[in-house]
Design an enzyme around this catalytic site. Structure first.
Site: not given
Length: 136
Positions: A11, A85, A89
């Site tokens: 996150c 997020c 990522c």
């Protein structure tokens, strides 16, 4: 492929959702799954309300520290679970990615964080059942 699957929870701040998910999976899995968590922009500390609601379950997060997401974290994982997020990522071929839409516990009190914890717990238990009955 490792004999024990590895799950990475990601996150933004690694101070709430991903910390709860990692702790709950580690607790329920009891060694059957390796667990990590990280954040794309980690906070300085874990959300105190998160620490409190997890302590209610006998899970101590008071010594945990938000961790910066690294390429090696993603590379080591069999399953990467993102929680708000976005594109922060890294994506690697052959990895399994899941995006869990969960309320962010930031700036929420304990009574508001409990249902978030319980929602995460439901997701984690379903994931664990899947990981321990099928190959990753």
């Amino acid at each position: 492929m490792p004999d024990v699957p590895e799950v990475l929870f990601v996150c933004v701040h690694n101070a709430g959702r991903s910390q709860m998910a990692a702790a709950l999976l580690a607790h329920h899995a009891a060694g059957r799954v390796r667990v990590r968590s990280a954040g794309s922009a980690p906070a300085d500390t874990i959300n105190p309300a998160v620490v409190e609601v997890m302590a209610e379950l006998g899970i101590d997060l008071s010594a945990e520290v938000p961790t910066k997401l690294g390429v090696d974290d993603v590379n080591a994982a069999d399953v990467v679970i993102t929680m708000g997020c976005g594109d922060a990522c890294p994506v690697f071929p052959g990895k399994r990615y899941l995006d869990w839409h969960l309320t962010d516990p930031a700036s929420r009190d304990v009574d508001e964080v409990r249902p978030i914890r319980d929602d995460i717990d439901r997701h984690v238990r379903a994931l664990l059942a899947e990981l321990t009955t099928t190959a990753v």
